[in-house]
Motif scaffolding. Structure first.
Motif, mmCIF file in Angstrom:
data_model
loop_
_atom_site.group_PDB
_atom_site.id
_atom_site.type_symbol
_atom_site.label_atom_id
_atom_site.label_comp_id
_atom_site.label_asym_id
_atom_site.label_seq_id
_atom_site.Cartn_x
_atom_site.Cartn_y
_atom_site.Cartn_z
ATOM 1 N N GLY A 26 59.362 81.154 -12.284
ATOM 2 C CA GLY A 26 60.468 80.269 -11.912
ATOM 3 C C GLY A 26 60.566 79.933 -10.452
ATOM 4 N N ARG A 27 59.627 80.349 -9.624
ATOM 5 C CA ARG A 27 59.733 80.130 -8.180
ATOM 6 C C ARG A 27 58.952 78.933 -7.664
ATOM 7 N NH1 ARG A 27 59.916 86.219 -5.853
ATOM 8 N NH2 ARG A 27 61.708 86.831 -7.102
ATOM 9 N N PHE A 28 58.207 78.248 -8.525
ATOM 10 C CA PHE A 28 57.425 77.099 -8.066
ATOM 11 C C PHE A 28 58.166 75.782 -8.244
ATOM 12 C CE2 PHE A 28 53.184 79.434 -8.946
ATOM 13 C CZ PHE A 28 53.310 80.106 -7.756
ATOM 14 N N TYR A 29 59.318 75.791 -8.908
ATOM 15 C CA TYR A 29 60.058 74.557 -9.133
ATOM 16 C C TYR A 29 60.501 73.929 -7.822
ATOM 17 C CZ TYR A 29 60.523 75.268 -14.157
ATOM 18 O OH TYR A 29 60.262 75.415 -15.481
ATOM 19 N N SER A 30 60.497 72.595 -7.794
ATOM 20 C CA SER A 30 61.006 71.865 -6.637
ATOM 21 C C SER A 30 61.444 70.477 -7.099
ATOM 22 C CB SER A 30 59.945 71.750 -5.545
ATOM 23 O OG SER A 30 58.840 71.003 -6.018
ATOM 24 N N CYS A 31 62.164 69.791 -6.247
ATOM 25 C CA CYS A 31 62.660 68.450 -6.554
ATOM 26 C C CYS A 31 61.600 67.423 -6.160
ATOM 27 C CB CYS A 31 63.962 68.199 -5.795
ATOM 28 S SG CYS A 31 64.804 66.675 -6.289
ATOM 29 N N ASN A 32 61.497 66.342 -6.928
ATOM 30 C CA ASN A 32 60.543 65.296 -6.555
ATOM 31 C C ASN A 32 61.030 64.475 -5.362
ATOM 32 O OD1 ASN A 32 62.571 63.993 -7.986
ATOM 33 N ND2 ASN A 32 61.172 62.686 -9.123
ATOM 34 N N ASP A 33 62.284 64.617 -4.974
ATOM 35 C CA ASP A 33 62.828 64.035 -3.750
ATOM 36 C C ASP A 33 62.819 65.135 -2.687
ATOM 37 O OD1 ASP A 33 64.193 62.810 -1.725
ATOM 38 O OD2 ASP A 33 66.055 62.520 -2.841
ATOM 39 N N ILE A 34 61.974 64.992 -1.666
ATOM 40 C CA ILE A 34 61.783 66.081 -0.693
ATOM 41 C C ILE A 34 63.014 66.345 0.160
ATOM 42 C CG2 ILE A 34 59.283 65.804 -0.606
ATOM 43 C CD1 ILE A 34 59.683 64.305 2.054
ATOM 44 N N THR A 35 63.998 65.452 0.150
ATOM 45 C CA THR A 35 65.211 65.696 0.929
ATOM 46 C C THR A 35 66.193 66.609 0.210
ATOM 47 O OG1 THR A 35 66.357 63.752 0.039
ATOM 48 C CG2 THR A 35 65.003 63.435 2.018
ATOM 49 N N ARG A 36 65.939 66.914 -1.069
ATOM 50 C CA ARG A 36 66.825 67.774 -1.857
ATOM 51 C C ARG A 36 66.167 69.131 -2.059
ATOM 52 N NH1 ARG A 36 71.447 64.897 -3.442
ATOM 53 N NH2 ARG A 36 71.279 62.958 -2.292
ATOM 54 N N THR A 37 66.945 70.210 -1.930
ATOM 55 C CA THR A 37 66.351 71.546 -1.906
ATOM 56 C C THR A 37 66.844 72.501 -2.979
ATOM 57 O OG1 THR A 37 68.027 72.259 -0.333
ATOM 58 C CG2 THR A 37 65.952 71.436 0.580
ATOM 59 N N CYS A 38 67.825 72.122 -3.808
ATOM 60 C CA CYS A 38 68.332 73.062 -4.810
ATOM 61 C C CYS A 38 68.821 72.313 -6.043
ATOM 62 C CB CYS A 38 69.456 73.918 -4.226
ATOM 63 S SG CYS A 38 70.884 72.987 -3.668
ATOM 64 N N LEU A 39 69.138 73.071 -7.076
ATOM 65 C CA LEU A 39 69.654 72.524 -8.326
ATOM 66 C C LEU A 39 70.845 73.359 -8.745
ATOM 67 C CD1 LEU A 39 69.160 70.455 -10.631
ATOM 68 C CD2 LEU A 39 67.868 72.240 -11.779
ATOM 69 N N GLN A 40 72.008 72.723 -8.890
ATOM 70 C CA GLN A 40 73.228 73.471 -9.181
ATOM 71 C C GLN A 40 73.185 74.186 -10.518
ATOM 72 O OE1 GLN A 40 76.578 70.884 -8.754
ATOM 73 N NE2 GLN A 40 76.538 70.953 -6.530
ATOM 74 N N SER A 41 72.462 73.643 -11.494
ATOM 75 C CA SER A 41 72.438 74.275 -12.819
ATOM 76 C C SER A 41 71.375 75.361 -12.937
ATOM 77 C CB SER A 41 72.203 73.206 -13.891
ATOM 78 O OG SER A 41 70.963 72.560 -13.685
ATOM 79 N N ALA A 42 70.642 75.639 -11.865
ATOM 80 C CA ALA A 42 69.638 76.708 -11.888
ATOM 81 C C ALA A 42 70.338 78.067 -11.897
ATOM 82 C CB ALA A 42 68.720 76.604 -10.678
ATOM 83 N N PRO A 43 69.703 79.089 -12.452
ATOM 84 C CA PRO A 43 70.317 80.425 -12.474
ATOM 85 C C PRO A 43 70.626 80.925 -11.058
ATOM 86 C CG PRO A 43 68.376 80.370 -13.874
ATOM 87 C CD PRO A 43 68.416 79.069 -13.134
ATOM 88 N N GLY A 44 71.822 81.428 -10.868
ATOM 89 C CA GLY A 44 72.218 81.964 -9.583
ATOM 90 C C GLY A 44 72.740 80.922 -8.605
ATOM 91 N N MET A 45 72.826 79.670 -9.023
ATOM 92 C CA MET A 45 73.320 78.601 -8.139
ATOM 93 C C MET A 45 74.667 78.113 -8.628
ATOM 94 S SD MET A 45 71.298 77.968 -5.705
ATOM 95 C CE MET A 45 69.747 77.486 -5.083
ATOM 96 N N ASP A 46 75.494 77.668 -7.696
ATOM 97 C CA ASP A 46 76.749 77.027 -8.028
ATOM 98 C C ASP A 46 77.054 76.012 -6.931
ATOM 99 O OD1 ASP A 46 77.461 78.623 -5.908
ATOM 100 O OD2 ASP A 46 78.780 79.929 -7.046
ATOM 101 N N SER A 47 78.241 75.405 -6.962
ATOM 102 C CA SER A 47 78.560 74.341 -6.015
ATOM 103 C C SER A 47 78.714 74.844 -4.584
ATOM 104 C CB SER A 47 79.825 73.603 -6.448
ATOM 105 O OG SER A 47 80.907 74.511 -6.524
ATOM 106 N N THR A 48 78.963 76.148 -4.395
ATOM 107 C CA THR A 48 79.081 76.658 -3.024
ATOM 108 C C THR A 48 77.711 76.952 -2.418
ATOM 109 O OG1 THR A 48 79.368 78.911 -3.860
ATOM 110 C CG2 THR A 48 81.361 77.649 -3.409
#
Length: 102
Positions: A26-48
């Motif tokens: 699960g550590r190789f995932y990334s966004c196809n837009d290089i200006t974005r660095t995270c995903l809120q729905s990923a495990p351990g992530m939230d809006s803060t």
């Protein structure tokens, strides 16, 4: 003799595949837009921990293709075949190990 060498190699590939899944799963995932660095729905992530300004959601203008594209949170892929490489499951991790060894 050839079968015993293949069996030993398979055991080593299996061990390193399981270790790779534990270390890199699960550590190789990334966004196809290089200006974005995270995903809120990923495990351990939230809006803060992942504000909307950094979240990989919505659309973006891709200068390389000169078109609007949806942002996607995906694993990297081989350019020639389009298959992804990761340690997210056993088959994928074995495939990565075979590619590296060959």
């Amino acid at each position: 003799p050839c079968a015993s060498v293949a069996a030993v190699a398979f055991v080593f590939y299996t061990v390193f595949s399981i270790v790779g899944m534990n270390l890199f799963g699960g550590r190789f995932y990334s966004c196809n837009d290089i200006t974005r660095t995270c995903l809120q729905s990923a495990p351990g992530m939230d809006s803060t921990s992942c504000p909307d300004s950094d979240s990989c959601t919505g659309m973006f203008y891709n200068n390389a293709t000169a078109s609007w594209e949806a942002r996607a949170w995906t694993n990297p892929t081989y350019e020639e075949t389009g298959t992804s490489y990761s340690f997210d499951d056993f088959f994928s991790s074995m495939l990565v190990l075979f590619e590296v060894a060959g």
